[in-house]
Design a protein around this motif. Sequence first.
Motif, mmCIF file in Angstrom:
data_model
loop_
_atom_site.group_PDB
_atom_site.id
_atom_site.type_symbol
_atom_site.label_atom_id
_atom_site.label_comp_id
_atom_site.label_asym_id
_atom_site.label_seq_id
_atom_site.Cartn_x
_atom_site.Cartn_y
_atom_site.Cartn_z
ATOM 1 N N GLN A 87 0.681 -1.663 -0.144
ATOM 2 C CA GLN A 87 -0.160 0.087 0.363
ATOM 3 C C GLN A 87 0.631 1.228 -0.105
ATOM 4 O O GLN A 87 -0.069 2.480 -0.626
ATOM 5 N N GLU A 88 2.045 0.944 0.939
ATOM 6 C CA GLU A 88 2.987 2.809 0.743
ATOM 7 C C GLU A 88 3.495 2.639 -0.418
ATOM 8 O O GLU A 88 3.993 3.550 -1.233
ATOM 9 N N HIS A 89 4.099 1.582 -1.082
ATOM 10 C CA HIS A 89 4.650 1.307 -2.091
ATOM 11 C C HIS A 89 4.288 1.416 -3.805
ATOM 12 O O HIS A 89 4.965 1.800 -4.584
ATOM 13 N N THR A 90 3.759 0.963 -3.453
ATOM 14 C CA THR A 90 2.691 0.709 -5.019
ATOM 15 C C THR A 90 1.167 1.219 -4.747
ATOM 16 O O THR A 90 0.878 1.593 -4.328
ATOM 17 N N GLY A 91 1.089 0.867 -6.300
ATOM 18 C CA GLY A 91 -0.731 0.894 -6.673
ATOM 19 C C GLY A 91 -1.230 0.034 -6.878
ATOM 20 O O GLY A 91 -2.303 -0.611 -7.237
ATOM 21 N N VAL A 92 -0.543 -1.102 -6.793
ATOM 22 C CA VAL A 92 -1.231 -2.491 -6.740
ATOM 23 C C VAL A 92 -2.622 -2.700 -5.785
ATOM 24 O O VAL A 92 -2.367 -2.919 -4.332
ATOM 25 N N VAL A 94 -4.639 -4.189 -2.911
ATOM 26 C CA VAL A 94 -4.776 -4.982 -1.809
ATOM 27 C C VAL A 94 -5.784 -4.914 -0.931
ATOM 28 O O VAL A 94 -6.221 -3.534 -0.642
ATOM 29 N N PRO A 95 -6.336 -5.657 0.054
ATOM 30 C CA PRO A 95 -7.223 -5.152 1.061
ATOM 31 C C PRO A 95 -6.909 -4.303 1.757
ATOM 32 O O PRO A 95 -5.545 -4.792 2.002
ATOM 33 N N ILE A 237 -5.868 -8.043 -4.928
ATOM 34 C CA ILE A 237 -4.456 -9.425 -4.995
ATOM 35 C C ILE A 237 -4.648 -9.812 -3.090
ATOM 36 O O ILE A 237 -4.631 -8.871 -2.267
ATOM 37 N N ILE A 238 -4.455 -10.769 -3.345
ATOM 38 C CA ILE A 238 -4.924 -11.842 -1.893
ATOM 39 C C ILE A 238 -4.171 -12.064 -1.299
ATOM 40 O O ILE A 238 -3.108 -13.120 -1.435
ATOM 41 N N ASP A 239 -4.178 -12.815 0.055
ATOM 42 C CA ASP A 239 -3.468 -14.001 0.393
ATOM 43 C C ASP A 239 -1.459 -13.352 0.532
ATOM 44 O O ASP A 239 -1.050 -14.003 -0.374
ATOM 45 N N HIS A 240 -0.704 -12.750 1.503
ATOM 46 C CA HIS A 240 0.394 -12.175 0.794
ATOM 47 C C HIS A 240 1.349 -12.500 2.016
ATOM 48 O O HIS A 240 2.798 -12.139 2.852
ATOM 49 N N GLU A 241 0.769 -13.739 2.903
ATOM 50 C CA GLU A 241 1.759 -13.807 3.904
ATOM 51 C C GLU A 241 2.793 -14.927 3.723
ATOM 52 O O GLU A 241 3.836 -15.152 4.639
#
Length: 328
Positions: A87-92, A94-95, A237-241
Amino acid sequence: MESITKNRQSLDALKSMIERAYGPGRVPVGDDIADELGHGWFNVAYRVRLADGAEVVLKIAPPADVEVMSYEHEMMRNELTALALVQEHTGVPVPRIDFADTTRTLCDADWFTMPYIDADNFGVLLESGRVAPDESDLLHEQLGAVTRELNSVIGPHFGPLRGPGFATWREAFTGMIGDVLRDGERADVDLGRSYAELREVVAAHADALDEVVEPRFVEWDLWPGNTMVRDGRIVAIIDHERALWGDPLIEGGFTGIDLAAFGDPSAFLRGYGRDAADLTETERRRRRLYTLYLVLVMIVETRYRGHAEPWQYDWSRARLDELMPLFG
């Protein structure tokens, strides 16, 4: 997917979590307040309807007393770190995290809540045949572009996002694959070949890892099943663990370069801006090591998940048999 790592909770526990996250005024009434989302393979996730009609997802890490693989410890905290970085570094897309609790007071594990994403799971669409080939190609191209943007983020070290890190990618990756092999030995997993042989293959090709000198953000587990789509576009995009600092070539979208069973990577590569024909011999050697790592994880995790059905183990064992001759 059924797994012993899924930390299912009672109705009262779920209501207590919702109260902590959103306050007593939004706790739903009745017994029919939550549905389990069954696509995940590790955590348990519930779709919850709040008292005001809003829908959220409550995601809970595995129980404290369930043995997991070495790299799976505190993965939910890794996911929270990954989401903040993206969220801080991209425009992708995510939840957004509404609330996260790592105190382990309401249950024996970390958990968090986020808004429910009203969209289709790309992986489910593919499996059910509900997406046309041309639309599938467009979505895979988008996935390639998204992956490239994620990989643009430069990290402070190689290895886990939260540390401790490594100065070199060789140290980080050989440690990762070494952990998986030790996990397999500890659980007495039959790989169809000796653990010594696999360690020899890694050692013989480890010099190819030295070419990677800049740690990049990589999702590793980014595939259609972790992609939410709506109206022909990726909306989340989900599930970033499983994200880490490493070599972008380890991303899941590249795996089809090595083994056709993982799908045609052409559309993904177009979106990413790479051509498989342009990979150097050193890159191809690294790529095979990354596929080896993935296949080993897929084999070994079946024991730690307690899978009752053998299909994943059998499928992954077949992929290992296909891959090993590629190392020469």
